[in-house]
Design a protein around this motif. Structure first.
Motif, mmCIF file in Angstrom:
data_model
loop_
_atom_site.group_PDB
_atom_site.id
_atom_site.type_symbol
_atom_site.label_atom_id
_atom_site.label_comp_id
_atom_site.label_asym_id
_atom_site.label_seq_id
_atom_site.Cartn_x
_atom_site.Cartn_y
_atom_site.Cartn_z
ATOM 1 N N PHE A 6 0.865 -1.200 0.196
ATOM 2 C CA PHE A 6 -0.104 0.138 0.077
ATOM 3 C C PHE A 6 0.666 1.310 0.263
ATOM 4 C CE2 PHE A 6 -3.177 3.186 1.668
ATOM 5 C CZ PHE A 6 -3.890 2.797 0.513
ATOM 6 N N ILE A 7 1.907 1.172 0.538
ATOM 7 C CA ILE A 7 2.859 2.498 0.533
ATOM 8 C C ILE A 7 3.698 2.731 -0.639
ATOM 9 C CG2 ILE A 7 5.193 3.307 1.696
ATOM 10 C CD1 ILE A 7 4.168 2.300 4.386
ATOM 11 N N LEU A 8 3.590 1.534 -1.518
ATOM 12 C CA LEU A 8 4.154 1.988 -2.948
ATOM 13 C C LEU A 8 3.097 2.953 -3.779
ATOM 14 C CD1 LEU A 8 5.316 -1.701 -3.993
ATOM 15 C CD2 LEU A 8 6.486 0.276 -3.246
ATOM 16 N N PHE A 9 1.825 2.806 -3.588
ATOM 17 C CA PHE A 9 1.049 3.673 -4.195
ATOM 18 C C PHE A 9 1.033 5.242 -3.341
ATOM 19 C CE2 PHE A 9 -1.014 -0.408 -4.467
ATOM 20 C CZ PHE A 9 -0.974 -0.308 -5.916
ATOM 21 N N PRO A 10 1.379 6.341 -4.080
ATOM 22 C CA PRO A 10 1.423 7.701 -3.631
ATOM 23 C C PRO A 10 0.043 8.281 -3.014
ATOM 24 C CG PRO A 10 1.296 7.906 -5.900
ATOM 25 C CD PRO A 10 1.184 6.480 -5.659
ATOM 26 N N VAL A 11 -0.759 7.588 -2.589
ATOM 27 C CA VAL A 11 -1.998 8.052 -1.994
ATOM 28 C C VAL A 11 -1.699 8.927 -0.599
ATOM 29 C CG1 VAL A 11 -4.204 7.303 -1.264
ATOM 30 C CG2 VAL A 11 -3.317 5.963 -3.031
ATOM 31 N N LEU A 12 -1.031 8.240 0.050
ATOM 32 C CA LEU A 12 -0.987 8.511 1.696
ATOM 33 C C LEU A 12 0.473 9.767 1.319
ATOM 34 C CD1 LEU A 12 -0.926 5.370 3.434
ATOM 35 C CD2 LEU A 12 -2.847 7.141 3.124
ATOM 36 N N GLY A 13 1.146 10.037 0.687
ATOM 37 C CA GLY A 13 1.923 11.280 0.451
ATOM 38 C C GLY A 13 3.245 10.803 1.594
ATOM 39 N N PHE A 14 3.558 9.864 1.952
ATOM 40 C CA PHE A 14 4.829 9.453 2.587
ATOM 41 C C PHE A 14 6.063 10.030 1.844
ATOM 42 C CE2 PHE A 14 2.143 5.933 4.511
ATOM 43 C CZ PHE A 14 2.353 6.572 5.860
ATOM 44 N N LYS A 15 6.916 10.797 2.648
ATOM 45 C CA LYS A 15 8.231 11.410 1.930
ATOM 46 C C LYS A 15 9.187 10.655 2.211
ATOM 47 C CE LYS A 15 6.101 15.978 2.143
ATOM 48 N NZ LYS A 15 4.734 15.318 2.399
ATOM 49 N N ASP A 16 9.380 9.530 3.283
ATOM 50 C CA ASP A 16 10.534 8.898 3.729
ATOM 51 C C ASP A 16 10.612 7.776 2.730
ATOM 52 O OD1 ASP A 16 12.291 7.325 4.946
ATOM 53 O OD2 ASP A 16 11.122 7.070 6.581
ATOM 54 N N PRO A 17 11.625 7.434 2.184
ATOM 55 C CA PRO A 17 11.710 6.234 1.168
ATOM 56 C C PRO A 17 11.835 4.734 1.928
ATOM 57 C CG PRO A 17 14.061 7.601 1.382
ATOM 58 C CD PRO A 17 13.067 8.191 1.984
ATOM 59 N N THR A 35 20.004 7.189 9.580
ATOM 60 C CA THR A 35 20.348 8.467 9.528
ATOM 61 C C THR A 35 22.062 8.487 9.799
ATOM 62 O OG1 THR A 35 18.529 9.166 10.845
ATOM 63 C CG2 THR A 35 20.649 10.465 11.233
ATOM 64 N N VAL A 36 22.501 7.383 10.554
ATOM 65 C CA VAL A 36 24.029 7.103 10.626
ATOM 66 C C VAL A 36 24.719 6.846 9.527
ATOM 67 C CG1 VAL A 36 25.834 6.024 11.954
ATOM 68 C CG2 VAL A 36 23.921 6.921 13.159
ATOM 69 N N SER A 37 24.016 5.976 8.758
ATOM 70 C CA SER A 37 24.682 5.362 7.551
ATOM 71 C C SER A 37 24.728 6.413 6.323
ATOM 72 C CB SER A 37 24.292 4.137 7.286
ATOM 73 O OG SER A 37 22.851 4.273 6.838
ATOM 74 N N THR A 38 23.358 7.169 6.119
ATOM 75 C CA THR A 38 23.506 7.895 4.926
ATOM 76 C C THR A 38 23.170 9.558 5.387
ATOM 77 O OG1 THR A 38 20.894 7.683 5.443
ATOM 78 C CG2 THR A 38 21.998 5.966 3.833
ATOM 79 N N GLY A 39 22.838 9.776 6.374
ATOM 80 C CA GLY A 39 22.860 11.241 6.895
ATOM 81 C C GLY A 39 21.415 11.623 6.535
ATOM 82 N N TYR A 40 20.432 10.951 6.243
ATOM 83 C CA TYR A 40 18.968 11.285 6.075
ATOM 84 C C TYR A 40 18.327 11.643 7.353
ATOM 85 C CZ TYR A 40 14.087 11.077 4.414
ATOM 86 O OH TYR A 40 12.914 11.537 4.138
ATOM 87 N N PRO A 41 17.976 12.982 7.395
ATOM 88 C CA PRO A 41 17.556 13.510 8.569
ATOM 89 C C PRO A 41 16.108 13.360 8.727
ATOM 90 C CG PRO A 41 17.436 15.331 7.031
ATOM 91 C CD PRO A 41 17.916 13.779 6.173
ATOM 92 N N TYR A 42 15.703 12.481 10.067
ATOM 93 C CA TYR A 42 14.634 12.305 10.312
ATOM 94 C C TYR A 42 14.045 13.412 11.632
ATOM 95 C CZ TYR A 42 14.280 7.746 8.362
ATOM 96 O OH TYR A 42 14.138 6.863 7.411
ATOM 97 N N SER A 43 12.849 14.125 11.266
ATOM 98 C CA SER A 43 12.227 15.007 12.037
ATOM 99 C C SER A 43 12.479 14.896 13.548
ATOM 100 C CB SER A 43 11.131 15.722 11.471
ATOM 101 O OG SER A 43 9.995 14.856 11.935
#
Length: 191
Positions: A84-95, A144-152
């Motif tokens: 379900f998350i594969l569909f862009p219906v919910l608008g999740f931004k986190d890959p 976050t530690v491995s890629t630097g992707y910032p979580y709010s």
């Protein structure tokens, strides 16, 4: 007239009923995962506590896990989440959101299937719900530690508070899910 034809037709009919029941159960488990992730995204409570959706998320996952006789029932719910998350219906931004929310389901299945004692099953599953839901910030921390992707949540609260609150809300959700299952079991056993 030895009865062989009647036995074969009765066996075939019962196998068909079992197959239909199993397919319906798999569909319901899949939809439970979809419901859990939809509620997570659509119930926006401005309480500013990380992990507060663990209550409804883990309640749904644990209630359906306890209700099912399929060995990897929560895994089927995790599949519902992931697809379900594969569909862009919910608008999740986190890959990684699909993976992150599939982890608690898989953890619940592992604990449930390899639990040594049935005596304290509910208590162990409630704690497992908390630990499983805590896997979400753990996996985010690894990203976050491995890629630097910032979580709010890490930017706002640091690393410790999300771990604690995710676990506490997961435990509350596990308690609610176990309670829902036990109440439902008592209600349906009286009929």
């Amino acid at each position: 007239m030895n009865g062989n034809v009647q036995q074969k037709s009765l066996l075939r009919a019962s196998q068909t009923n079992l197959t239909i029941t199993r397919v319906l159960e798999i569909i319901l488990l899949f939809l439970a995962g979809v419901l859990a992730i939809v509620l997570h995204e659509r119930l926006r409570n401005p309480i500013s506590i990380p992990g507060h959706h663990g209550i409804e998320f883990m309640a749904i996952i644990l209630a359906v896990r306890l209700s099912s006789k399929i060995k990897w029932a929560s895994g089927i719910s995790a599949l519902g989440i992931g697809i379900f998350i594969l569909f862009p219906v919910l608008g999740f931004k986190d890959p990684m959101v699909g993976f992150n929310y599939m982890l608690p389901c898989l953890f619940i299945d592992i604990v449930y299937n390899f639990m040594p004692a049935k005596k304290y099953r509910n208590i162990m599953l409630i704690v497992a719900a908390g630990l499983g839901y805590m896997l979400i910030p753990v996996s985010r921390l690894i990203v976050t530690v491995s890629t630097g992707y910032p979580y709010s949540s890490f930017l706002k609260y640091g690393f410790v508070k999300p771990m604690i609150t995710f676990m506490l809300f997961g435990i509350l959700g596990g308690l609610l899910g176990t309670g829902i299952f036990n109440i439902g079991k008592k209600l349906f056993s009286k009929k």
